[in-house]
Every structure is written in C-alpha cells, then in structure tokens.
Scaffold this motif. Structure first.
Motif, mmCIF file in Angstrom:
data_model
loop_
_atom_site.group_PDB
_atom_site.id
_atom_site.type_symbol
_atom_site.label_atom_id
_atom_site.label_comp_id
_atom_site.label_asym_id
_atom_site.label_seq_id
_atom_site.Cartn_x
_atom_site.Cartn_y
_atom_site.Cartn_z
ATOM 1 N N ALA A 97 3.740 0.526 2.649
ATOM 2 C CA ALA A 97 3.587 -0.422 3.759
ATOM 3 C C ALA A 97 3.331 -1.820 3.218
ATOM 4 C CB ALA A 97 2.433 0.018 4.661
ATOM 5 N N ARG A 98 4.026 -2.781 3.823
ATOM 6 C CA ARG A 98 3.839 -4.199 3.510
ATOM 7 C C ARG A 98 3.607 -4.949 4.818
ATOM 8 N NH1 ARG A 98 5.069 -5.607 -1.460
ATOM 9 N NH2 ARG A 98 5.566 -7.790 -1.156
ATOM 10 N N HIS A 99 2.615 -5.814 4.819
ATOM 11 C CA HIS A 99 2.338 -6.667 5.975
ATOM 12 C C HIS A 99 2.970 -8.017 5.699
ATOM 13 C CE1 HIS A 99 0.218 -8.832 9.094
ATOM 14 N NE2 HIS A 99 -0.289 -7.684 9.538
ATOM 15 N N ASP A 100 3.717 -8.558 6.663
ATOM 16 C CA ASP A 100 4.423 -9.826 6.420
ATOM 17 C C ASP A 100 3.568 -11.059 6.692
ATOM 18 O OD1 ASP A 100 4.355 -10.033 9.193
ATOM 19 O OD2 ASP A 100 6.537 -10.040 9.439
ATOM 20 N N GLY A 101 2.326 -10.867 7.163
ATOM 21 C CA GLY A 101 1.452 -11.994 7.455
ATOM 22 C C GLY A 101 1.778 -12.687 8.762
ATOM 23 N N ARG A 102 2.788 -12.188 9.476
ATOM 24 C CA ARG A 102 3.196 -12.792 10.750
ATOM 25 C C ARG A 102 3.174 -11.772 11.894
ATOM 26 N NH1 ARG A 102 7.371 -14.635 7.152
ATOM 27 N NH2 ARG A 102 8.629 -13.023 8.099
ATOM 28 N N GLY A 103 2.514 -10.641 11.664
ATOM 29 C CA GLY A 103 2.372 -9.686 12.757
ATOM 30 C C GLY A 103 3.256 -8.463 12.690
ATOM 31 N N HIS A 104 3.903 -8.208 11.549
ATOM 32 C CA HIS A 104 4.740 -7.014 11.424
ATOM 33 C C HIS A 104 4.445 -6.283 10.123
ATOM 34 C CE1 HIS A 104 6.988 -9.376 14.377
ATOM 35 N NE2 HIS A 104 7.264 -8.191 14.883
ATOM 36 N N VAL A 105 4.620 -4.958 10.180
ATOM 37 C CA VAL A 105 4.445 -4.115 9.008
ATOM 38 C C VAL A 105 5.765 -3.394 8.751
ATOM 39 C CG1 VAL A 105 3.264 -2.072 8.094
ATOM 40 C CG2 VAL A 105 1.986 -3.794 9.378
ATOM 41 N N SER A 106 6.236 -3.473 7.510
ATOM 42 C CA SER A 106 7.412 -2.701 7.084
ATOM 43 C C SER A 106 6.901 -1.402 6.486
ATOM 44 C CB SER A 106 8.220 -3.474 6.044
ATOM 45 O OG SER A 106 8.745 -4.641 6.617
ATOM 46 N N LEU A 107 7.282 -0.300 7.114
ATOM 47 C CA LEU A 107 6.842 1.020 6.693
ATOM 48 C C LEU A 107 8.024 1.726 6.042
ATOM 49 C CD1 LEU A 107 4.234 2.824 7.108
ATOM 50 C CD2 LEU A 107 5.548 3.924 8.921
ATOM 51 N N GLY A 108 7.970 1.872 4.722
ATOM 52 C CA GLY A 108 9.035 2.552 3.993
ATOM 53 C C GLY A 108 8.736 4.031 3.891
ATOM 54 N N VAL A 109 9.733 4.857 4.193
ATOM 55 C CA VAL A 109 9.602 6.306 4.098
ATOM 56 C C VAL A 109 10.644 6.783 3.087
ATOM 57 C CG1 VAL A 109 9.748 8.511 5.325
ATOM 58 C CG2 VAL A 109 8.862 6.477 6.507
ATOM 59 N N ARG A 165 0.871 -1.183 0.000
ATOM 60 C CA ARG A 165 0.000 0.000 0.000
ATOM 61 C C ARG A 165 0.901 1.224 0.000
ATOM 62 N NH1 ARG A 165 -4.793 -1.364 4.344
ATOM 63 N NH2 ARG A 165 -5.650 -3.153 3.210
ATOM 64 N N THR A 166 0.506 2.231 -0.789
ATOM 65 C CA THR A 166 1.361 3.413 -0.955
ATOM 66 C C THR A 166 0.549 4.694 -0.834
ATOM 67 O OG1 THR A 166 2.779 2.154 -2.457
ATOM 68 C CG2 THR A 166 3.022 4.535 -2.489
ATOM 69 N N TRP A 167 1.136 5.672 -0.153
ATOM 70 C CA TRP A 167 0.599 7.027 -0.095
ATOM 71 C C TRP A 167 1.685 7.963 -0.616
ATOM 72 C CZ3 TRP A 167 2.461 11.429 2.138
ATOM 73 C CH2 TRP A 167 1.615 12.542 2.107
ATOM 74 N N THR A 168 1.278 8.973 -1.391
ATOM 75 C CA THR A 168 2.231 9.901 -1.991
ATOM 76 C C THR A 168 1.771 11.333 -1.769
ATOM 77 O OG1 THR A 168 2.681 8.260 -3.702
ATOM 78 C CG2 THR A 168 3.405 10.490 -4.148
ATOM 79 N N SER A 169 2.707 12.205 -1.383
ATOM 80 C CA SER A 169 2.375 13.624 -1.235
ATOM 81 C C SER A 169 2.096 14.229 -2.612
ATOM 82 C CB SER A 169 3.511 14.373 -0.530
ATOM 83 O OG SER A 169 4.681 14.391 -1.337
ATOM 84 N N MET A 170 1.605 15.445 -2.622
ATOM 85 C CA MET A 170 1.146 16.075 -3.865
ATOM 86 C C MET A 170 2.194 16.099 -4.974
ATOM 87 S SD MET A 170 -0.978 19.289 -2.459
ATOM 88 C CE MET A 170 -2.738 19.150 -2.321
#
Length: 144
Positions: A91-103, A78-83
């Motif tokens: 964001a990626r969910h690993d299916g095991r209880g963690h989310v990798s949030l790339g900035v 899932r991706t959000w982008t500024s203007m």
C-alpha cells in the motif's frame, strides 16, 4: 459454503478471497484461496496465513486495520506477506487522499528464489471512508 470477499473496480478488475480454511484444525494456520481478475488475466492461488494465535501485527486483518487508522497518510510503501509469499499486499498513500493497494499472487508453495509465476493488480481506494469500509469488511470476513 459462504460467498467470497470481493474488491471490485470498474467491472473488469476484481480480487476475490474465499473463506479461510483451517487445514490442521488447530487454529494456528489458515489457508485462503484467492483470485485476481483484470481484463483478460485470471490468476489464482492458495495462501497460508496466520491463524487465531498470531500477533495482530503480523496478520492481514491487522495490516489493513492499520492502513485505515492511518488514513491521513504515511510515507513509503507498507507491505504484508503471507507465510510462503503466495499473497503479497502493498500500500502507498499518495498524500492527496488515495491509497494504491497492490495485490500480488504467486504460485502456491515456497518460492525462495522468485522463479514461480506471479500476477499483480493495483486497486486505488479513497483513503478515508472507502479504505475504512474495505478494512472493516475484509477483517470481518477473515475473522468470522
């Protein structure tokens, strides 16, 4: 001036978001100064984000709130982008209880051909309470 929002990991990795500024005074567009710090890297930019009248589906608070609501998982990225793409959150969910949030930060201003500098850091959050707390804190900060 109030303190910035900070997401920090292991002391060497930090994402700072400074308080929103309404440069035109009309509530439609805000700017946020933002910084990434990781090991010996420091990057900063100013991003244009949707203001008070935008649909919640397009805003950064709306994006992180949906991540927290879907804490049990999702497929893909899932991706959000500024203007003008100065700030990109994925964001990626690993299916095991963690989310990798790339900035990802990019040089301010339009860069439609991807020739400007960019810097990226990835923060791993626990998908339940930690992600919910992050989303709530960032949402409160940006809407205050």
């Amino acid at each position: 001036m109030s303190e910035p929002f900070v997401l920090e990991r292991s002391g060497d990795q930090r994402w700072l978001v400074h308080p929103p500024h309404d440069p035109y005074g009309d509530g439609y567009v805000y700017t946020i100064a933002t910084e990434l710090h990781e090991l010996n890297m420091t990057a900063s930019t100013v991003a244009k984000i949707d203001g008070l009248y935008a649909s919640p589906d397009t805003t950064l608070p709306g994006f992180v709130e949906r991540l927290a609501a879907d804490w049990e998982g999702w497929s893909g990225t899932r991706t959000w982008t500024s203007m003008e793409r100065e700030l990109v959150i994925d964001a990626r969910h690993d299916g095991r209880g963690h989310v990798s949030l790339g900035v990802t930060l990019r040089a301010p201003g339009p860069d439609w051909d991807d020739t400007a500098w960019s810097a990226r850091a990835v923060f791993v959050l626990e998908a339940g309470e930690e992600l919910t707390r992050f989303a709530g804190d960032l949402t409160h900060f940006l809407r205050a």
